[in-house]
Scaffold this motif. Structure first.
Motif, short mmCIF file in Angstrom:
data_model
loop_
_atom_site.label_atom_id
_atom_site.label_comp_id
_atom_site.label_asym_id
_atom_site.label_seq_id
_atom_site.Cartn_x
_atom_site.Cartn_y
_atom_site.Cartn_z
N THR A 1 69.94 35.02 52.94
CA THR A 1 70.56 35.55 51.73
C THR A 1 71.36 36.82 52.01
OG1 THR A 1 68.79 34.63 50.37
CG2 THR A 1 70.10 36.39 49.38
N TYR A 2 70.89 37.61 52.95
CA TYR A 2 71.53 38.91 53.23
C TYR A 2 72.22 38.92 54.59
CZ TYR A 2 68.98 40.33 49.12
OH TYR A 2 68.51 40.41 47.84
N VAL A 3 72.65 37.75 55.04
CA VAL A 3 73.26 37.67 56.36
C VAL A 3 74.60 38.40 56.39
CG1 VAL A 3 74.45 35.46 55.98
CG2 VAL A 3 73.75 36.13 58.29
N ALA A 4 75.36 38.36 55.30
CA ALA A 4 76.65 39.06 55.29
C ALA A 4 76.48 40.57 55.43
CB ALA A 4 77.43 38.70 54.03
N PRO A 5 75.58 41.20 54.65
CA PRO A 5 75.36 42.64 54.88
C PRO A 5 74.85 42.95 56.28
CG PRO A 5 74.45 41.98 52.75
CD PRO A 5 74.86 40.73 53.45
N MET A 6 74.03 42.07 56.83
CA MET A 6 73.56 42.29 58.20
C MET A 6 74.73 42.35 59.18
SD MET A 6 70.31 39.75 58.60
CE MET A 6 68.98 39.68 57.42
N PRO B 1 66.46 42.61 65.02
CA PRO B 1 66.87 43.99 65.36
C PRO B 1 67.51 44.09 66.75
CG PRO B 1 64.70 44.00 64.36
CD PRO B 1 65.03 42.56 64.64
N VAL B 2 67.14 43.18 67.65
CA VAL B 2 67.72 43.18 69.00
C VAL B 2 69.04 42.41 69.03
CG1 VAL B 2 67.35 42.48 71.39
CG2 VAL B 2 65.44 43.38 70.04
N LEU C 1 62.15 38.59 48.54
CA LEU C 1 61.58 39.30 49.69
C LEU C 1 62.66 40.10 50.42
CD1 LEU C 1 59.28 39.90 51.67
CD2 LEU C 1 59.82 37.73 52.83
N GLY C 2 63.79 39.47 50.66
CA GLY C 2 64.88 40.18 51.33
C GLY C 2 65.35 41.38 50.52
N GLY C 3 65.44 41.20 49.21
CA GLY C 3 65.83 42.31 48.35
C GLY C 3 64.83 43.45 48.38
N ALA C 4 63.54 43.08 48.45
CA ALA C 4 62.49 44.11 48.48
C ALA C 4 62.58 44.95 49.75
CB ALA C 4 61.12 43.45 48.37
N VAL C 5 62.91 44.31 50.86
CA VAL C 5 63.06 45.06 52.12
C VAL C 5 64.16 46.10 51.99
CG1 VAL C 5 63.68 44.87 54.57
CG2 VAL C 5 62.17 43.17 53.53
N LEU C 6 65.26 45.72 51.37
CA LEU C 6 66.36 46.67 51.19
C LEU C 6 65.99 47.75 50.18
CD1 LEU C 6 69.43 44.25 51.10
CD2 LEU C 6 68.53 45.54 53.04
N THR C 7 65.24 47.38 49.16
CA THR C 7 64.88 48.33 48.12
C THR C 7 64.03 49.47 48.66
OG1 THR C 7 65.00 46.63 46.41
CG2 THR C 7 63.73 48.60 45.88
N VAL C 8 63.13 49.15 49.57
CA VAL C 8 62.25 50.19 50.12
C VAL C 8 62.94 50.99 51.22
CG1 VAL C 8 60.18 48.88 49.55
CG2 VAL C 8 61.19 48.64 51.82
N GLY C 9 64.16 50.61 51.55
CA GLY C 9 64.94 51.42 52.47
C GLY C 9 64.82 51.09 53.94
N GLY D 1 66.43 48.70 55.55
CA GLY D 1 67.72 48.34 56.10
C GLY D 1 67.82 46.86 56.44
N PRO D 2 69.04 46.30 56.49
CA PRO D 2 69.23 44.86 56.71
C PRO D 2 68.62 44.34 58.01
CG PRO D 2 71.27 45.87 55.97
CD PRO D 2 70.31 46.99 56.27
N ALA D 3 68.63 45.15 59.06
CA ALA D 3 68.14 44.68 60.36
C ALA D 3 66.67 44.32 60.33
CB ALA D 3 68.39 45.73 61.43
N TRP D 4 65.91 44.87 59.37
CA TRP D 4 64.48 44.65 59.33
C TRP D 4 64.06 43.53 58.39
CZ3 TRP D 4 61.43 46.33 62.97
CH2 TRP D 4 61.89 47.38 63.76
N ILE D 5 65.03 42.90 57.74
CA ILE D 5 64.68 41.75 56.90
C ILE D 5 64.10 40.64 57.76
CG2 ILE D 5 65.59 39.94 55.40
CD1 ILE D 5 67.64 41.92 54.38
N GLY D 6 64.70 40.39 58.92
CA GLY D 6 64.23 39.32 59.80
C GLY D 6 62.78 39.49 60.22
N PRO D 7 62.41 40.64 60.79
CA PRO D 7 61.01 40.81 61.20
C PRO D 7 60.02 40.71 60.04
CG PRO D 7 62.40 42.42 62.30
CD PRO D 7 63.27 41.73 61.29
N VAL D 8 60.38 41.25 58.89
CA VAL D 8 59.48 41.13 57.73
C VAL D 8 59.37 39.67 57.31
CG1 VAL D 8 59.14 41.73 55.31
CG2 VAL D 8 59.91 43.48 56.93
#
Length: 393
Positions: A218-223, A280-281, A341-349, A351-358
């Motif tokens: 869902t958030y691949v473009a911002p990534m 992230p890598v 879930l992806g939105g929640a990762v961004l909401t807590v700050g 960043g897009p790179a950490w959506i994948g690991p979460v």
């Protein structure tokens, strides 16, 4: 031939689903509503797919499969025409709900027809080809539909969808064999059978794996823009690469024999988890980020047809349609959860790179469930439907 007809049909219904996403600003302007209001057309569509599929499957369980499949494609065609002719928001909403119901019922019935039309060892291939239409819709249907809408107006896009659906309907009428109607099954028996541990495990794999996948996609473009630093043009290239990856994963899934799915499934789901963990890598290096996006699509579309085929192989012929429909509904629920879930990762700050690991946490849980399926594998029943004497004659 019928497998290729089903591919055309699934491409048509999937394009009908996806294409509105690229047309929302135009639709909102022409109908005099806000873009968020136009976006509710997408939400309503997904609700009908999630809820309407199992309900419609139960209500039509006694109808002949060939005629029911033709009916769903007729509904898809009429709904696309109605969408093209819509001059108000309520008209377009009604037409979209018709398309959603057609898609929900199509996936269940088409899965049955696909498996019944080939020998048992080719059933995974047949189901994979069916889902291949959705993969093609992401590569061709969505971008081409958006281009047509921008050049000629969004109603013309729905005219094109109607032509595709009509071609699929014609193919069904000409090439679809007469598949035996499943034996009568009571509603209570059909629904009660869904709570068997094996089926719950399969639904669990779908829910957990796709929740993680959708969270990232869902958030691949911002990534790609913010982390990788790609321009909008290169983001589009990345999405095309993703689409090609989905086709590759779909083709790979078709090479897995039904009796080997339970053994292969943990590795397939695990590969998806590894790709998400590595985000992230992968993301800071543009070529690797683009390759990783293609691998993400390949892993997701490897998992989806494998789970669908395995689930349908765990029940008798009378329950395959309902199981297929419920799994599609579970996938829809996973989509909603993943986006949140992806939105929640961004909401807590984070960043897009950490959506994948979460998101990988959910997919790792799916890998554990898939491993449990592999440990408890049992011989698959033969669910290939055989035409009755009356139907064959």
């Amino acid at each position: 031939m019928i497998i290729y007809v089903l591919l055309v049909c699934s491409f048509a219904v999937a394009t009908a689903e996806f294409v509105l996403v690229g047309l929302l600003p135009q639709v909102a302007a022409d109908l005099g509503v806000s873009v968020p209001a136009a976006g509710q057309l997408v939400t309503a569509y997904m609700v009908v797919v999630a809820v309407g599929g199992p309900v419609a499957t139960v209500l039509t369980r006694r109808l002949p499969r060939r005629e029911l499949l033709a009916g769903t494609m007729a509904l898809a065609t009429v709904s696309a025409v109605a969408s093209a002719m819509a001059t108000s928001y309520p008209m377009l909403l009604s037409a979209r709900l018709g398309s959603a119901l057609a898609q929900a019922l199509f996936m269940a019935v088409a899965s049955q027809v696909a498996m019944a039309s080939v020998p048992a060892e080719r059933q995974t291939t047949a189901v994979a080809r069916l889902f291949g239409g959705f993969a093609l819709a992401t590569v061709l249907g969505l971008p081409l539909g958006s281009l047509v809408g921008e050049a000629f107006g969004w109603p013309v896009t729905f005219v094109a969808v109607a032509v595709l659906a009509a071609a699929g309907l014609l193919g069904v009428l000409v090439f679809c064999p007469r598949v035996a109607t499943p034996p009568p099954t009571g509603v209570r028996e059909s629904v009660g059978g869904l709570f068997r541990p094996a089926l719950l495990a399969g639904f669990g794999v779908t829910l957990l794996a796709l929740t993680g996948f959708v969270a990232a996609f869902t958030y691949v473009a911002p990534m790609l823009r913010e982390v990788t630093g790609l321009s909008p043009g290169w983001v589009s290239v990345g999405l095309v690469g993703y689409g090609l990856g989905t086709i590759a994963g779909n083709l790979l899934a078709g090479r897995v024999r039904p009796d080997a799915i339970s053994r292969r499934l943990p590795a397939a789901v695990g590969a998806l988890a590894v790709i998400l963990l590595a985000q992230p890598v992968l993301l800071p290096v543009p070529p690797i980020a683009l390759a990783g996006l293609a691998l993400l699509g390949a892993a997701a579309f490897l998992v989806v047809p494998l789970v669908q085929t395995w689930l349908m192989g765990q029940v008798d012929a009378g329950s395959t349609g309902l199981v297929a429909a419920v799994n599609i509904s579970v996938a829809g629920a996973a989509g909603a959860l993943g986006a949140a879930l992806g939105g929640a990762v961004l909401t807590v700050g984070l960043g897009p790179a950490w959506i994948g690991p979460v998101a990988a946490v959910s997919v790792l849980a799916a890998t554990v469930v898939a491993a449990g399926i592999a440990r408890q594998r049992a011989p698959l029943p033969d669910v290939t439907a055989t035409p009755t004497r009356a139907e064959a004659g």
